[in-house]
Structure formats: C-alpha cells, structure tokens
Design an enzyme around this catalytic site. Structure first.
Site, PDB file in Angstrom:
ATOM      1  N   SER A 144       0.739  -1.179   0.030  1.00 32.01           N
ATOM      2  CA  SER A 144       0.024   0.030  -0.040  1.00 32.01           C
ATOM      3  C   SER A 144       0.787   1.161  -0.067  1.00 32.01           C
ATOM      4  O   SER A 144       2.000   1.397   0.700  1.00 32.01           O
ATOM      5  CB  SER A 144      -0.822  -0.055   1.231  1.00 32.01           C
ATOM      6  OG  SER A 144      -1.501   1.129   1.445  1.00 32.01           O
TER       7      SER A 144
ATOM      8  N   TYR B 280      -2.320  -0.254  10.010  1.00 31.97           N
ATOM      9  CA  TYR B 280      -2.499  -0.866   8.641  1.00 31.97           C
ATOM     10  C   TYR B 280      -1.208  -0.561   7.865  1.00 31.97           C
ATOM     11  O   TYR B 280      -0.669  -1.854   7.235  1.00 31.97           O
ATOM     12  CB  TYR B 280      -3.436  -0.014   7.833  1.00 31.97           C
ATOM     13  CG  TYR B 280      -3.634  -0.373   6.627  1.00 31.97           C
ATOM     14  CD1 TYR B 280      -3.868  -1.828   6.137  1.00 31.97           C
ATOM     15  CD2 TYR B 280      -3.580   0.752   5.444  1.00 31.97           C
ATOM     16  CE1 TYR B 280      -4.146  -2.053   4.538  1.00 31.97           C
ATOM     17  CE2 TYR B 280      -3.664   0.171   4.048  1.00 31.97           C
ATOM     18  CZ  TYR B 280      -3.804  -1.007   3.778  1.00 31.97           C
ATOM     19  OH  TYR B 280      -4.074  -1.206   2.485  1.00 31.97           O
TER      20      TYR B 280
END
Ligand code: NAD
Length: 326
Positions: A129, A154
């Site tokens: 990501s 995350y």
C-alpha cells in the site's frame, strides 16, 4: 494456467479474477467473506465470478494453516498467486488492530509457507500500500525512498508483508513482488472508501466528512488501470540472476486535490454535497503521489484513466447497482 487469487470477493480481487478469467486462466479464489463491510456486495461479486466456468471460491481464512495447506495440496497446478486478501482501511486499524496482524501478517506468512512447497510456482504477487510511505514528504513517492515511518497499524502490517517477503525470497528463492496500490476506485468499489461513502451520503442528503479542512491530495487510481498493472506484473516474474523480492508503486502518477475529486462526484450525480470539514484524522496522510517509472519500465504499466472519466463510471455503476434514479 491456474492462478490463486486471495480476496477474490473483494474489490480488487473481483476485478482481477474477472480479467484473468477473460483471458482463459483458471482462477482458484479464496475469501473468508468477512463483514468488515456489506457482505451482500461481496456475495454479488462472487455471484458474477461464479458465472465463469473457470472460477471456484473457497471460503477460508488465509490465516487458517490447515485449510490453506489442504487447498494447496488439492491444487498442485497453481502457477501464479495474486494475494489481495487483507484487512484494509487505515481508520479501522485504530479500532481493531488485531484484525490487521491476523490477516495481513499471519495470513501472509501462511500463504508464503504454503507457496514455498508448491512446485512450479512462477510468481507470487501481493498487495502492499501507498500508506507505507507514512510521514515521507518527498514527492512523488519512490520505491527507492526509505519507508521506516508508518503512522498506522495498517501501514505497519503492509510494510511487514514486504519485509517478510524479502526474507522468504532470500531463504527459499520465492519470486515475490509487492505492489503498493494508491487509492483505488471504480465500479464495485469499497463502501468504506471516499467515492462510495460520498456518493451514498450525497444521495441521502447527508453531509460528507472531509478531513484536514479539505486540504488533502490523493493519487486516485482507476480499477482497470490497477488490474492491468497487477496482471502485467504477474506476467513478469523476477528475472533469473536478479533480485527475487521486488516492490513497485501502482498509481495514476497524478496527485489530485480531494476537493476536485468531490467535484467530479457531484457533477456525475448532478447534486451538490454538503461538506462537514473536520480536522486531520490520526493515521491519515495529507498527500500521496506515485512515482511509477520502474513499474512502466518493467511491466509496461501506463495508467490511462483520469478522474474525469473514472468517477462518472463509478457513479454509473453505483446508480445502476443500487437502483438510484438521477
Ligand atoms: N483499495 C485500495 O485503495 C487499496 C489501496 C492500497 C492497498 N490495497 C490493498 O489491496 C488489497 C485489496 O484491497 P480491496 O480494496 O480489494 O479490499 P477488500 O476489502 O474489498 O478486499 C479484501 C478481501 O479480502 C478478504 N479477506 C480479508 N481478510 C481475510 C482473511 N483473513 N482470509 C480470507 N479472506 C480475507 C475480505 O473478505 C475481502 O473480500 C488489500 O490487500 C489492500 O490492503 C487496497
């Protein structure tokens, strides 16, 4: 060729599976169809995929070792892996951090353990990501930049996936490529992401929350471009003699103002949004912008969809899927 796609009921997994099926691959899907967001949307995606003879879906948790090993034992013909299953979302990682280590760290490890015993595996591609760039301020974000400062759990789990992958490629020679996706949007998108969230609220006459007083920029990447990038990558495993663990950016290579993105949603819906300006959210970054030079060089990746085209396509799908009259 048989390709294992994890997260097949998810937004990107669904589109990637469709594209693989369209070119004649057999797709073995995995998804635990969890209720992080509307399960009926995941079921609707799976129903579409189920229309293709070459698709099967196994409702298992990627962190469940026995189930994953049994699935690999039943499919020794898997030649490619596209690993997209994850607990996604920056904001939810402040609420339920354990979901992130479970799916993103433990789940990734289980898949790598299973993959290393698979004979004939050509390439294992997994989703990282843009959030790994954390507090970096140098733009555009380059894969050569240091990424040691994640600001959400995350992001930390995505960076962990990259590091664990490096260790596995070093130890076992596994061909592993991580793709750092930049804000993906489009038809069948995720209900917790801006386009979906904003469209729903605007149509309901509710105010949309806009963080950092609207002073945010994102490299918004249209789903078809992402899928082309994922499959282009899958088709280009690491070369013999080169590094077996690689990481690339997949973005649109344009940093757009969030307010311009909202204006495109308003235009496509034919309605004005009421905006509820709010402070910056913990864990969020102010700006993302992908340097894609290496991705273009190695996979021929060229993003083709500006937000002025992609947003209306999303809105058309949304209105059609939910029966909205404009
Ligand atoms: N959409 C984006 O903008 C974006 C940006 C950066 C990175 N990513 C990454 O891309 C990948 C796909 O994202 P998406 O937007 O399609 O998300 P998504 O939530 O729509 O898809 C993920 C799928 O994985 C499944 N899943 C989650 N945990 C699982 C587990 N333990 N076992 C089995 N299945 C599990 C979910 O049910 C879901 O269907 C993720 O790894 C995500 O972190 C996405």
């Amino acid at each position: 060729m048989t390709v294992l796609v994890t997260g097949a009921a998810g937004f990107i997994g669904f589109h990637t599976s469709l594209a693989l099926l369209a070119r004649g691959e057999t797709v073995v899907g995995i998804d635990n169809v969890n209720d992080y967001y509307d399960v009926s949307l995941k079921r609707a995606r799976l129903a579409r995929l189920g229309e293709h003879g070459g698709f099967s879906c196994h409702e298992i948790d990627i962190a469940d070792r026995e189930a994953v090993f049994a699935l690999f034992a039943a499919h020794p013909d898997i030649r490619g892996i596209v690993h997209l299953a994850a607990q996604a979302g920056v904001r939810y990682s402040l609420i339920n951090p354990y979901a992130y280590t479970h799916s993103n760290v433990e789940g990734h490890l289980v898949l790598l353990e299973a993959a290393r015993k698979l004979e004939g595996l050509k390439h294992f591609v997994y989703a990282s990501s843009s959030s790994v760039y954390g507090t970096n301020t140098k733009l555009p974000f380059s894969i050569d930049d240091r990424v040691d400062t994640p600001i959400s759990i995350y992001a930390a789990t995505k960076k962990s996936m990259e590091m664990i992958s490096h260790a596995y490629s070093h130890l076992y020679g596994l061909p592993l490529t991580g793709l750092r996706f930049f804000t993906v949007y489009g038809p069948w998108g995720r209900p917790d992401m801006a386009a979906f969230l904003f469209a729903r609220k605007i149509l309901a006459g509710e105010a949309i929350p806009v963080f950092n007083q609207g002073d945010m920029r994102r490299d918004f990447t249209y789903i078809d471009d992402i899928v082309a990038g994922v499959i282009g990558c899958l088709d280009h495993p690491p070369a013999d003699g080169g590094p077996k663990a690689r990481v690339y950016n997949i973005g649109n290579n344009r940093s757009e103002r969030l307010m311009d993105y909202i204006a495109e949603i308003e235009k496509a819906l034919g309605r004005k949004a009421t905006i509820d300006f709010q402070p910056m959210q913990p864990g969020d970054v102010k700006e993302t912008y992908a340097d894609i030079a290496a991705t273009t060089r190695d996979f021929g990746f060229v993003p083709r969809t500006p937000i002025g085209e992609g947003v209306p396509r999303f809105v058309d799908w949304y209105c059609d899927h939910y029966g909205v009259k404009r």
